[in-house]
Motif scaffolding. Structure first.
Motif, PDB file in Angstrom:
ATOM      1  N   UNK A 238      24.077 -16.456   8.604  1.00 42.68           N
ATOM      2  CA  UNK A 238      22.977 -15.890   7.828  1.00 42.68           C
ATOM      3  C   UNK A 238      21.978 -16.987   7.501  1.00 42.68           C
ATOM      4  N   UNK A 239      20.720 -16.598   7.304  1.00 38.64           N
ATOM      5  CA  UNK A 239      19.678 -17.534   6.877  1.00 38.64           C
ATOM      6  C   UNK A 239      18.942 -16.906   5.700  1.00 38.64           C
ATOM      7  N   UNK A 240      18.624 -17.728   4.712  1.00 42.33           N
ATOM      8  CA  UNK A 240      17.938 -17.276   3.503  1.00 42.33           C
ATOM      9  C   UNK A 240      16.701 -18.134   3.286  1.00 42.33           C
ATOM     10  N   UNK A 241      15.551 -17.506   3.089  1.00 46.27           N
ATOM     11  CA  UNK A 241      14.319 -18.240   2.810  1.00 46.27           C
ATOM     12  C   UNK A 241      14.432 -18.864   1.424  1.00 46.27           C
TER      13      UNK A 241
ATOM     14  N   UNK B  86      12.451 -13.665  -1.324  1.00 46.66           N
ATOM     15  CA  UNK B  86      13.878 -13.341  -1.297  1.00 46.66           C
ATOM     16  C   UNK B  86      14.311 -12.842   0.077  1.00 46.66           C
ATOM     17  N   UNK B  87      13.569 -13.207   1.110  1.00 47.14           N
ATOM     18  CA  UNK B  87      13.876 -12.732   2.458  1.00 47.14           C
ATOM     19  C   UNK B  87      15.165 -13.365   2.979  1.00 47.14           C
ATOM     20  N   UNK B  88      15.908 -12.578   3.731  1.00 48.47           N
ATOM     21  CA  UNK B  88      17.159 -13.052   4.322  1.00 48.47           C
ATOM     22  C   UNK B  88      17.351 -12.375   5.677  1.00 48.47           C
ATOM     23  N   UNK B  89      18.035 -13.061   6.546  1.00 45.02           N
ATOM     24  CA  UNK B  89      18.254 -12.546   7.887  1.00 45.02           C
ATOM     25  C   UNK B  89      19.244 -11.402   7.924  1.00 45.02           C
ATOM     26  N   UNK B  90      20.140 -11.352   6.951  1.00 47.86           N
ATOM     27  CA  UNK B  90      21.272 -10.440   7.024  1.00 47.86           C
ATOM     28  C   UNK B  90      22.347 -11.075   7.890  1.00 47.86           C
TER      29      UNK B  90
END
Length: 76
Positions: free
Chosen positions: A25-28, A34-38
């Protein structure tokens, strides 16, 4: 007479459990975003998401999380 307890040390080991897979997973980390790749089962999918997110927003910093599964077994 008070009861007695006997404790014995039993050695265990912990190792990666391949059948559980690995999740990427990646988190901005830009403040306010609060964007995240999932969760993804392929590292490239989470990385591609981060690259696209930077392209759209200019946000350059991410937290990458790799989660695996582990199994604890008693040693013989």
């Amino acid at each position: 007479m008070s009861p007695r307890a006997v404790f014995r040390y039993v050695p265990h080991s912990i190792r990666h459990a391949p059948e559980g897979g690995v999740v990427y997973e990646a988190f901005c980390m830009t403040i306010g975003c609060e964007a995240a790749s999932g969760p993804h089962h392929e590292q490239e999918a989470a990385q591609d998401w981060a690259l696209r997110h930077t392209g759209r927003t200019g946000h350059p910093l991410f937290r990458r999380v790799v989660t695996d599964h582990a199994r604890v077994t008693q040693e013989q």
